[in-house]
Design a protein around this motif. Structure first.
Motif, PDB file in Angstrom:
ATOM      1  N   ALA A  81       0.895  -1.065  -0.080  1.00 53.95           N
ATOM      2  CA  ALA A  81       0.191  -0.038   0.121  1.00 53.95           C
ATOM      3  C   ALA A  81       1.083   1.246  -0.052  1.00 53.95           C
ATOM      4  O   ALA A  81       1.965   1.286   0.601  1.00 53.95           O
ATOM      5  N   SER A  82       0.346   2.358  -0.670  1.00 49.49           N
ATOM      6  CA  SER A  82       1.278   3.702  -0.788  1.00 49.49           C
ATOM      7  C   SER A  82       0.801   4.298   0.702  1.00 49.49           C
ATOM      8  O   SER A  82      -0.015   3.997   1.390  1.00 49.49           O
ATOM      9  N   TYR A  83       1.739   5.538   0.707  1.00 56.29           N
ATOM     10  CA  TYR A  83       1.578   6.183   2.049  1.00 56.29           C
ATOM     11  C   TYR A  83       0.140   6.925   1.986  1.00 56.29           C
ATOM     12  O   TYR A  83      -0.377   6.962   3.051  1.00 56.29           O
ATOM     13  N   ASP A  84      -0.184   7.533   0.975  1.00 53.20           N
ATOM     14  CA  ASP A  84      -1.365   8.152   0.773  1.00 53.20           C
ATOM     15  C   ASP A  84      -2.686   7.094   1.138  1.00 53.20           C
ATOM     16  O   ASP A  84      -3.643   7.366   1.973  1.00 53.20           O
ATOM     17  N   GLU A  85      -2.556   5.747   0.704  1.00 53.18           N
ATOM     18  CA  GLU A  85      -3.638   5.167   0.986  1.00 53.18           C
ATOM     19  C   GLU A  85      -3.446   4.596   2.580  1.00 53.18           C
ATOM     20  O   GLU A  85      -4.788   4.489   3.004  1.00 53.18           O
ATOM     21  N   ILE A  86      -2.300   4.514   3.185  1.00 48.25           N
ATOM     22  CA  ILE A  86      -2.334   4.328   4.556  1.00 48.25           C
ATOM     23  C   ILE A  86      -2.991   5.401   5.244  1.00 48.25           C
ATOM     24  O   ILE A  86      -3.923   5.325   6.170  1.00 48.25           O
ATOM     25  N   VAL A  87      -2.651   6.561   4.998  1.00 48.66           N
ATOM     26  CA  VAL A  87      -3.166   7.937   5.559  1.00 48.66           C
ATOM     27  C   VAL A  87      -4.730   8.117   5.333  1.00 48.66           C
ATOM     28  O   VAL A  87      -5.463   8.257   6.233  1.00 48.66           O
ATOM     29  N   ALA A  88      -5.238   7.448   4.221  1.00 49.83           N
ATOM     30  CA  ALA A  88      -6.629   7.515   3.860  1.00 49.83           C
ATOM     31  C   ALA A  88      -7.427   6.500   4.810  1.00 49.83           C
ATOM     32  O   ALA A  88      -8.383   6.894   5.390  1.00 49.83           O
ATOM     33  N   ALA A  89      -6.937   5.355   5.109  1.00 50.04           N
ATOM     34  CA  ALA A  89      -7.417   4.263   5.880  1.00 50.04           C
ATOM     35  C   ALA A  89      -7.448   4.816   7.235  1.00 50.04           C
ATOM     36  O   ALA A  89      -8.436   4.707   8.041  1.00 50.04           O
ATOM     37  N   ALA A  90      -6.332   5.534   7.923  1.00 48.06           N
ATOM     38  CA  ALA A  90      -6.267   6.142   9.156  1.00 48.06           C
ATOM     39  C   ALA A  90      -7.414   7.314   9.449  1.00 48.06           C
ATOM     40  O   ALA A  90      -8.053   7.128  10.310  1.00 48.06           O
ATOM     41  N   LYS A  91      -7.472   7.952   8.345  1.00 47.10           N
ATOM     42  CA  LYS A  91      -8.602   9.092   8.326  1.00 47.10           C
ATOM     43  C   LYS A  91     -10.056   8.431   8.452  1.00 47.10           C
ATOM     44  O   LYS A  91     -10.794   8.832   9.124  1.00 47.10           O
ATOM     45  N   ALA A  92     -10.190   7.435   7.721  1.00 46.01           N
ATOM     46  CA  ALA A  92     -11.424   6.691   7.454  1.00 46.01           C
ATOM     47  C   ALA A  92     -12.038   6.331   8.629  1.00 46.01           C
ATOM     48  O   ALA A  92     -13.331   6.329   9.196  1.00 46.01           O
ATOM     49  N   GLY A 139     -10.935   7.326  11.956  1.00 45.18           N
ATOM     50  CA  GLY A 139     -10.846   8.345  12.959  1.00 45.18           C
ATOM     51  C   GLY A 139      -9.285   8.290  13.863  1.00 45.18           C
ATOM     52  O   GLY A 139      -9.484   8.854  14.874  1.00 45.18           O
ATOM     53  N   ALA A 140      -8.325   7.576  13.190  1.00 40.05           N
ATOM     54  CA  ALA A 140      -7.002   7.271  13.631  1.00 40.05           C
ATOM     55  C   ALA A 140      -5.858   8.600  13.288  1.00 40.05           C
ATOM     56  O   ALA A 140      -5.057   8.444  13.955  1.00 40.05           O
ATOM     57  N   HIS A 141      -6.413   9.212  12.424  1.00 43.20           N
ATOM     58  CA  HIS A 141      -5.312  10.318  11.767  1.00 43.20           C
ATOM     59  C   HIS A 141      -4.899  11.148  12.968  1.00 43.20           C
ATOM     60  O   HIS A 141      -3.671  11.642  12.914  1.00 43.20           O
ATOM     61  N   GLU A 142      -5.756  11.909  13.418  1.00 42.23           N
ATOM     62  CA  GLU A 142      -5.565  12.802  14.339  1.00 42.23           C
ATOM     63  C   GLU A 142      -4.452  12.657  15.549  1.00 42.23           C
ATOM     64  O   GLU A 142      -3.484  13.131  15.713  1.00 42.23           O
ATOM     65  N   ARG A 155     -18.245   6.019  21.257  1.00 40.46           N
ATOM     66  CA  ARG A 155     -19.371   6.904  20.609  1.00 40.46           C
ATOM     67  C   ARG A 155     -18.580   7.632  19.269  1.00 40.46           C
ATOM     68  O   ARG A 155     -19.200   8.018  18.273  1.00 40.46           O
ATOM     69  N   ALA A 156     -17.489   8.193  19.631  1.00 36.03           N
ATOM     70  CA  ALA A 156     -16.816   8.886  18.508  1.00 36.03           C
ATOM     71  C   ALA A 156     -16.394   8.284  17.392  1.00 36.03           C
ATOM     72  O   ALA A 156     -16.412   8.584  16.226  1.00 36.03           O
ATOM     73  N   ILE A 157     -16.234   6.690  17.571  1.00 36.85           N
ATOM     74  CA  ILE A 157     -15.890   5.936  16.312  1.00 36.85           C
ATOM     75  C   ILE A 157     -16.894   5.261  16.052  1.00 36.85           C
ATOM     76  O   ILE A 157     -16.795   4.211  15.116  1.00 36.85           O
ATOM     77  N   GLN A 158     -18.358   5.490  16.195  1.00 36.20           N
ATOM     78  CA  GLN A 158     -19.541   4.762  15.806  1.00 36.20           C
ATOM     79  C   GLN A 158     -19.466   5.069  14.273  1.00 36.20           C
ATOM     80  O   GLN A 158     -19.637   4.199  13.267  1.00 36.20           O
ATOM     81  N   LYS A 159     -19.326   6.321  13.937  1.00 42.53           N
ATOM     82  CA  LYS A 159     -19.447   6.667  12.495  1.00 42.53           C
ATOM     83  C   LYS A 159     -18.146   5.950  11.596  1.00 42.53           C
ATOM     84  O   LYS A 159     -18.561   5.555  10.589  1.00 42.53           O
ATOM     85  N   ALA A 160     -17.067   5.870  12.231  1.00 38.21           N
ATOM     86  CA  ALA A 160     -15.977   5.193  11.416  1.00 38.21           C
ATOM     87  C   ALA A 160     -16.346   3.704  11.578  1.00 38.21           C
ATOM     88  O   ALA A 160     -15.839   3.084  10.500  1.00 38.21           O
ATOM     89  N   LEU A 161     -16.721   3.062  12.406  1.00 40.76           N
ATOM     90  CA  LEU A 161     -17.142   1.717  12.261  1.00 40.76           C
ATOM     91  C   LEU A 161     -18.265   1.592  11.207  1.00 40.76           C
ATOM     92  O   LEU A 161     -18.079   0.526  10.394  1.00 40.76           O
ATOM     93  N   GLN A 162     -19.104   2.470  10.852  1.00 39.90           N
ATOM     94  CA  GLN A 162     -20.058   2.384   9.974  1.00 39.90           C
ATOM     95  C   GLN A 162     -19.538   2.357   8.570  1.00 39.90           C
ATOM     96  O   GLN A 162     -19.686   1.868   7.648  1.00 39.90           O
ATOM     97  N   THR A 163     -18.363   3.488   8.388  1.00 43.28           N
ATOM     98  CA  THR A 163     -17.557   3.213   7.226  1.00 43.28           C
ATOM     99  C   THR A 163     -16.825   2.022   6.971  1.00 43.28           C
ATOM    100  O   THR A 163     -16.636   1.527   5.928  1.00 43.28           O
ATOM    101  N   LEU A 164     -16.330   1.553   8.294  1.00 41.84           N
ATOM    102  CA  LEU A 164     -15.605   0.223   8.079  1.00 41.84           C
ATOM    103  C   LEU A 164     -16.213  -0.908   7.676  1.00 41.84           C
ATOM    104  O   LEU A 164     -15.856  -1.883   7.053  1.00 41.84           O
ATOM    105  N   GLY A 175      -6.874   2.206  23.552  1.00 44.60           N
ATOM    106  CA  GLY A 175      -7.723   2.609  22.587  1.00 44.60           C
ATOM    107  C   GLY A 175      -6.936   3.235  21.225  1.00 44.60           C
ATOM    108  O   GLY A 175      -7.442   2.641  20.066  1.00 44.60           O
ATOM    109  N   GLN A 176      -5.859   3.416  21.382  1.00 44.19           N
ATOM    110  CA  GLN A 176      -5.125   3.892  20.067  1.00 44.19           C
ATOM    111  C   GLN A 176      -4.677   2.525  19.298  1.00 44.19           C
ATOM    112  O   GLN A 176      -4.815   2.901  17.990  1.00 44.19           O
ATOM    113  N   ARG A 177      -4.232   1.814  20.011  1.00 42.83           N
ATOM    114  CA  ARG A 177      -3.930   0.631  19.196  1.00 42.83           C
ATOM    115  C   ARG A 177      -5.105   0.146  18.481  1.00 42.83           C
ATOM    116  O   ARG A 177      -5.293  -0.732  17.450  1.00 42.83           O
ATOM    117  N   GLN A 178      -6.108   0.119  19.085  1.00 49.79           N
ATOM    118  CA  GLN A 178      -7.574  -0.495  18.393  1.00 49.79           C
ATOM    119  C   GLN A 178      -7.837   0.195  17.348  1.00 49.79           C
ATOM    120  O   GLN A 178      -8.057  -0.375  16.271  1.00 49.79           O
TER     121      GLN A 178
END
Length: 604
Positions: free
Chosen positions: A465-476, A478-481, A537-546, A504-507
């Motif tokens: 995977a490219s660096y951009d794909e890795i960042v995109a996955a993290a953003k999707a 909620g891990a990017h921040e 609760r903050a990652i419920q939206k991320a889970l729906q994306t996942l 939590g961050q590992r998860q």
């Protein structure tokens, strides 16, 4: 799984039946032979060199005897130094040739040893990775570490120094006896007679040391296992103040290890003096009988000197044979254990002719599945379930209901005892590991992170995977921040087990890893258990994306995670007792409704 002779259940026992012992020896010899086979010509060359080196060494005493019998009288009677220079030159030549051949032998033996160890170390690592989860759940990490460290080091010691000791003892002893027979057969007869009590002594020592060294290897492994277990669970140990108990247990194991080693030392304390006594008696008889024959004019002083040196040289290397037995017994026990691991077969084998599934849709079906762990009770009896592609299913129920077992069968960590689990109509047992792992991904509560960068851990399922794909996955997810706030961002080394990030961050990193892998079937086994309520609760939206556009199985005790499911299955004793949409089940008066009301009350 393989039998107890081949597997882990029998390898740490101190006593075996004769049939088991023979089977284990044959297994170990097959392993050693398979490693030496590719180097057979190098092994042959090594053998030739060592034979030549031993033959050259044996000439020394004969040359000294020749010097006393021929060269010395020539100088004293005729002032003829020719024979002296000849003997001195020959002796120097044999010494130089012996040293050169010994150096060559050491290099050849070292190359063979290191090649064997490289092969063996790689085999153990590769094979233990291939073995199924069932093996790793029963075979402790400390025992695996023992196989890769202390056991391989013991085998290295045997191949490095032990074989040299054996050659010096057996081959040099045989050549010495032959030379002695050629020089003076009467002195040779004395050695042959002395060999009778020597044979009994060696036989006794071999059998006693075999038992003793196997005992040291077993207790050594137990010491390592206890140490690794204690250090791995150090947090729990400190939390529950188990240090005194651990110290007592480890102290007992260490004492047992000391006693096992003392038993070996006492064996040598008996063997070596007995060997020296036999040697001294043999030399004394040769000197006495040789001296008598000199007075009769039947023997020369130089020949007697050579005979005494040969007798001494015959017995001296036998101590090296004893040292070889030391190395051999220890290495033999180690090789038994290593070969036992390599003999294990995966309980979830790869198919002989896999069915290709380049792009799975995600339709899962349990068709009359029965499953139980080993010889234990049945967990899933006659289980049926159909999960259409793209559906998110939540599994709830009490501990031991069979939820995680169901997930392990979908991931094919285990195979059903009876029946089959299919993906898009194909039995999981017919899919290649590559297709199955690409199609099915599990995210567990453990959220294991390997040493390396955050980016490397996210790209675990897709190393290309490219660096951009890795960042995109993290953003999707909620891990990017939080990753951006790390010292080196995505290049931050998380250290062993993700020590630089919170649970939590590992998860979140594990969610990003799953998103990037883009499986057709995603399993979340208590994957939000490490998150607090606000984070969850903050990652419920991320889970729906996942979970979007893929089949998903969610196992959770927190019913907030269940809310996003299309369908809820309530399990009890390996059976589905309720099956409907979460809203429909909440309105009823069944098990899920009771669990949901209890959960709501706990929040209040």
């Amino acid at each position: 799984m393989s039998s107890s002779v081949q597997g882990v259940s029998g390898e740490d026992r101190l006593n075996y039946t004769k049939a088991e012992s023979k089977a284990i020896r044959r297994r170990s010899l097959r392993l050693l032979g398979s490693m030496l086979a590719p180097m057979k010509w190098r092994v042959v060359l090594t053998a030739i060199v060592v034979v030549a080196q031993t033959g050259v060494r044996v000439l020394g005493p004969a040359l000294l005897g020749l010097g006393l019998n021929e060269a010395l009288p020539a100088v004293l009677e005729n002032d003829d130094w020719g024979p002296t220079w000849f003997v001195a030159g020959a002796y120097a030549a044999t010494a130089i040739a012996g040293a050169a051949l010994l150096a060559w032998y050491d290099i050849l033996a070292a190359k063979v040893t290191q090649t064997v160890l490289l092969d063996l170390r790689t085999r153990v690592f590769r094979h233990t990775q291939r073995l199924s989860l069932e093996f790793h759940e029963t075979y402790t990490s400390g025992r695996i570490i023992s196989r890769q460290t202390s056991d391989l080091d013991t085998i290295r010691e045997l191949l490095n120094g032990g074989l040299t000791q054996l050659v010096n003892g057996v081959l040099y002893g045989a050549f010495t006896l032959i030379a002695l027979m050629l020089l003076d057969w009467r002195s040779g007869v004395v050695v042959v007679v002395a060999f009778v009590p020597l044979a009994f002594l060696m036989r006794w020592f071999y059998r006693a040391s075999q038992r003793a060294y196997r005992g040291t290897r077993i207790i050594s492994a137990q010491v390592i296992v206890k140490f690794v277990e204690t250090m791995t669970g150090i947090r729990a140990g400190k939390a529950f103040r188990t240090e005194p108990g651990n110290e007592k247990t480890f102290g007992k194991l260490s004492w047992d290890y000391r006693e096992a080693n003392m038993k070996v030392i006492r064996l040598f304390g008996t063997f070596e003096p007995a060997l020296m006594a036999i040697s001294a008696i043999a030399i004394g008889v040769v000197v006495l009988w040789g001296g008598v024959r000199i007075t009769w004019g039947e023997f020369a002083v130089g020949s007697l000197l050579a005979a005494v040196l040969y007798v001494r040289n015959f017995f001296t290397p036998l101590q090296e044979v004893a040292m070889f037995l030391n190395s051999f017994q220890s290495a033999s026990a180690a090789l038994e254990k290593v070969s036992g691991v390599l003999e294990e077969q995966p309980s979830v084998p790869d198919p002989a002719k896999p069915v290709a599934l380049p792009q799975a849709r995600g339709h899962l079906e349990f068709d009359d599945v029965t499953f139980g762990y080993g010889e234990g009770k049945t967990i899933l009896p006659d289980f049926r379930l159909d999960i259409p592609e793209g559906q998110t299913v939540a599994l709830v129920g009490t501990t031991g209901a069979g939820k995680s077992t169901l997930a392990k069968l979908v991931s094919r960590f285990y195979d059903p005892t009876r029946g089959r689990v299919t993906l898009d109509g194909i039995d999981l047992r017919d899919l290649s590991q590559a297709d199955l792992r690409r199609a099915v991904v599990m995210v567990t509560q453990e959220a294991y992170l390997f040493s390396g960068s955050v980016a490397d851990n996210i790209a675990l399922g897709r190393p290309d995977a490219s660096y951009d794909e890795i960042v995109a996955a993290a953003k999707a997810v909620g891990a990017h921040e939080f990753i951006e706030q790390l010292p080196d961002g995505y290049d931050t080394d998380v250290n062993k087990r993700g020590g630089r990030v919170s649970a939590g961050q590992r998860q979140l990193v594990s969610f990003a890893r799953a998103f990037l892998a883009d499986p057709s079937v995603l399993i979340l086994d208590e994957a939000t258990a490490s998150l607090d309520i606000p984070s969850e609760r903050a990652i419920q939206k991320a889970l729906q994306t996942l979970l979007a556009d893929r089949t998903a199985i969610i196992i959770a005790h927190r019913l907030s995670t269940v809310e996003i499911a299309d369908r809820v299955l309530v399990m009890e004793h390996g059976r589905i007792i309720e099956d409907d949409a979460p809203e429909a089940l909440k309105k009823g008066d069944g098990k899920f409704a009771q669990l949901h009301r209890a959960w709501r009350e706990s929040l209040v």
